[in-house]
Scaffold this motif. Structure first.
Motif, mmCIF file in Angstrom:
data_model
loop_
_atom_site.group_PDB
_atom_site.id
_atom_site.type_symbol
_atom_site.label_atom_id
_atom_site.label_comp_id
_atom_site.label_asym_id
_atom_site.label_seq_id
_atom_site.Cartn_x
_atom_site.Cartn_y
_atom_site.Cartn_z
ATOM 1 N N MET A 1 -1.214 -10.800 6.120
ATOM 2 C CA MET A 1 -2.841 -10.656 5.804
ATOM 3 C C MET A 1 -2.786 -11.621 5.429
ATOM 4 N N HIS A 34 2.077 -10.476 3.244
ATOM 5 C CA HIS A 34 0.543 -11.063 2.816
ATOM 6 C C HIS A 34 0.633 -12.135 2.253
ATOM 7 N N ASP A 79 -8.443 -13.389 6.489
ATOM 8 C CA ASP A 79 -8.897 -11.466 6.789
ATOM 9 C C ASP A 79 -9.383 -11.314 5.466
ATOM 10 N N PHE A 194 -7.301 -5.362 1.295
ATOM 11 C CA PHE A 194 -6.645 -5.070 2.505
ATOM 12 C C PHE A 194 -5.997 -3.288 3.120
#
Length: 216
Positions: A1, A34, A79, A194
């Motif tokens: 993400m 990430h 995101d 996240f």
């Protein structure tokens, strides 16, 4: 993400910048897969002034200029968006407010016309807010500053566009507090970034509303 970390402070040696770096470090520690990008609005020379050209964009009379399109693309890739900023006069700095004024345009962040319902277009976006304040928590509570910040930023800006504010933190007493306390908090936020976003329900429904301001 992927996370976009937006920093609004002119001094790269500031606590604000150090906090942004700690958030980024926490994201990397959570999962090496990430990714993140730090948008340093001051160093990049972003122009926060809402001009006649921006007003034309708001009225859907002209397309956004190139600098605005570039910032929107950054948000679209993310995101989660993390805003890290000092509290100036009980609000965000003009640089960051101008970034929102110009980037969160009618037609991209929301769709509004006088004869139609508001369409919130950023329901996919998760937002994390980190304000850095010099006063203590009692001062923020006694005068209602903390609630006012949530009203104008969490609700007034992001809820209007459908984006969900996952975390909204005020790191206070920044002039006298041991910086390590705030730096550790920022790293922890990055590590949980996240995971916290995934726990939320997705898109909110569309409701009738008035425009965020007249802009006339």
């Amino acid at each position: 993400m992927h996370a976009l970390i937006v920093v609004a402070h002119h001094d790269p040696r500031s606590l604000t910048h150090s906090l942004a770096k700690q958030v980024a470090q926490g994201i990397a520690l959570d999962d090496p897969g990430h990714t993140f990008e730090i948008a340093d609005l001051s160093a990049e020379g972003f122009d926060p002034r809402f001009s006649v050209a921006d007003l034309a964009v708001h009225h859907r009379e002209a397309p956004p200029p190139a600098d605005v399109i570039a910032e929107q693309a950054r948000v679209d890739r993310a995101d989660a968006v993390v805003l890290v900023y000092p509290v100036y006069w009980w609000s965000m700095p003009a640089l960051l407010k101008g970034w929102i004024d110009r980037v969160f345009t009618n037609g991209w962040a929301f769709d509004f016309t006088a004869d139609a319902k508001l369409e919130k277009k950023l329901g996919h976006l998760r937002v994390h807010l980190i304000g850095v304040g010099g006063a203590d928590a009692r001062t923020y509570a006694r005068h209602g500053y903390a609630e006012a910040l949530k009203t104008q930023i969490d609700h007034g800006i992001f809820d209007y566009c459908g984006a969900q504010v996952v975390t909204s933190e005020l790191l206070l007493e920044s002039e006298i507090q041991d910086p390590a306390v705030h730096l550790d908090a920022a790293k922890s936020l990055g590590r949980e970034l996240f995971a916290a976003s995934r726990r939320l329900n997705p898109v909110r429904p569309v409701h009738p509303a008035s425009p965020p301001d007249a802009r006339r």
